[in-house]
Design a protein around this motif. Structure first.
Motif, PDB file in Angstrom:
ATOM      1  N   PRO A   1       6.442 -15.915  44.885  1.00  0.00           N
ATOM      2  CA  PRO A   1       6.823 -16.697  43.705  1.00  0.00           C
ATOM      3  C   PRO A   1       8.326 -16.607  43.465  1.00  0.00           C
ATOM      4  O   PRO A   1       8.948 -15.589  43.755  1.00  0.00           O
ATOM      5  N   LEU A   2       8.889 -17.684  42.966  1.00  0.00           N
ATOM      6  CA  LEU A   2      10.316 -17.716  42.635  1.00  0.00           C
ATOM      7  C   LEU A   2      10.439 -17.621  41.126  1.00  0.00           C
ATOM      8  O   LEU A   2      10.790 -18.583  40.450  1.00  0.00           O
ATOM      9  N   ASP A   3      10.148 -16.458  40.595  1.00  0.00           N
ATOM     10  CA  ASP A   3      10.077 -16.266  39.152  1.00  0.00           C
ATOM     11  C   ASP A   3      11.394 -16.514  38.434  1.00  0.00           C
ATOM     12  O   ASP A   3      11.404 -16.805  37.251  1.00  0.00           O
TER      13      ASP A   3
ATOM     14  N   LEU B   1       9.140 -24.177  53.506  1.00  0.00           N
ATOM     15  CA  LEU B   1       8.032 -24.953  52.954  1.00  0.00           C
ATOM     16  C   LEU B   1       7.829 -24.401  51.558  1.00  0.00           C
ATOM     17  O   LEU B   1       7.695 -23.186  51.383  1.00  0.00           O
ATOM     18  N   GLU B   2       7.850 -25.274  50.572  1.00  0.00           N
ATOM     19  CA  GLU B   2       7.707 -24.777  49.199  1.00  0.00           C
ATOM     20  C   GLU B   2       6.863 -25.724  48.364  1.00  0.00           C
ATOM     21  O   GLU B   2       6.647 -26.874  48.725  1.00  0.00           O
ATOM     22  N   TRP B   3       6.400 -25.182  47.242  1.00  0.00           N
ATOM     23  CA  TRP B   3       5.547 -25.922  46.326  1.00  0.00           C
ATOM     24  C   TRP B   3       5.531 -25.205  44.998  1.00  0.00           C
ATOM     25  O   TRP B   3       6.124 -24.145  44.841  1.00  0.00           O
ATOM     26  N   GLN B   4       4.823 -25.780  44.041  1.00  0.00           N
ATOM     27  CA  GLN B   4       4.649 -25.171  42.721  1.00  0.00           C
ATOM     28  C   GLN B   4       3.168 -24.925  42.482  1.00  0.00           C
ATOM     29  O   GLN B   4       2.325 -25.602  43.060  1.00  0.00           O
ATOM     30  N   VAL B   5       2.910 -23.996  41.594  1.00  0.00           N
ATOM     31  CA  VAL B   5       1.537 -23.760  41.159  1.00  0.00           C
ATOM     32  C   VAL B   5       1.584 -23.452  39.661  1.00  0.00           C
ATOM     33  O   VAL B   5       2.526 -22.807  39.183  1.00  0.00           O
ATOM     34  N   LEU B   6       0.602 -23.948  38.953  1.00  0.00           N
ATOM     35  CA  LEU B   6       0.529 -23.665  37.521  1.00  0.00           C
ATOM     36  C   LEU B   6       0.328 -22.173  37.303  1.00  0.00           C
ATOM     37  O   LEU B   6      -0.451 -21.529  38.016  1.00  0.00           O
ATOM     38  N   ASP B   7       1.003 -21.615  36.313  1.00  0.00           N
ATOM     39  CA  ASP B   7       0.971 -20.160  36.120  1.00  0.00           C
ATOM     40  C   ASP B   7      -0.403 -19.624  35.752  1.00  0.00           C
ATOM     41  O   ASP B   7      -0.673 -18.445  35.935  1.00  0.00           O
ATOM     42  N   TRP B   8      -1.315 -20.459  35.277  1.00  0.00           N
ATOM     43  CA  TRP B   8      -2.665 -20.004  34.930  1.00  0.00           C
ATOM     44  C   TRP B   8      -3.648 -20.111  36.093  1.00  0.00           C
ATOM     45  O   TRP B   8      -4.778 -19.636  36.002  1.00  0.00           O
TER      46      TRP B   8
END
Length: 164
Positions: A139-141, A117-124
């Motif tokens: 996080p997948l930096d 299960l994955e998603w994105q989040v704004l870095d701020w």
């Protein structure tokens, strides 16, 4: 604390979910970015070929939602669930709604034998980042997301037509 239920979104929820999408865009500092209309959302979730699914958290009104779709990993050979959007109304935060939505999606991923299960989040978005990390998300930096849209998308497609 508000009692709430989670349920699959229904066609009658289209307007409420779209309103929350607009609220999410405001929160993400892009208040004019939503081009989607209610008919578009309805078709995406409930049309002949649905593109995504949604769950809602509801008490006396819809307090939050999650929109997700199936992804695929060539490395694992399995499907995944990709969380496109998760949003809880500010007044309803801190009541476990976001966690319940993610737990529901995690259980759905397990039920479907998904690899992830994955998603994105704004870095701020530090509150969201802290919340996701508290649930065990990593996080997948090392990955950078790319996007082609608008005129660049059309130009790329035209290259395929000319050389294909």
């Amino acid at each position: 604390m508000t009692d709430f239920i989670l349920r699959n979104a229904t066609p009658g929820d289209t307007g409420a979910v779209l309103a929350l999408v607009h609220d999410l865009a405001i929160y993400e500092r892009a208040p004019n970015a939503v081009a989607m209309t209610a008919p578009m959302l309805h078709a995406a979730l409930f049309g002949a070929r649905p593109l995504a699914q949604a769950i809602v958290a509801e008490a006396t009104e819809i307090l939050g939602f999650a929109v997700y779709f199936t992804s695929f990993s060539t490395w694992t050979g399995k499907a995944g669930l990709y969380l496109e959007d998760l949003f809880v109304k500010p007044a309803a935060r801190g009541q476990g709604i976001g966690k319940a939505l993610l737990r529901h999606l995690a259980a759905e991923a397990i039920r479907r034998d998904c690899a992830r299960l994955e998603w994105q989040v704004l870095d701020w978005n530090e509150p969201a980042i802290a919340f996701y990390k508290s649930l065990g998300a990593e996080p997948l930096d090392e990955w950078t997301r790319y996007r082609v849209k608008g005129e660049a998308l059309a130009a790329l497609a035209q290259q395929e037509i000319q050389h294909g």
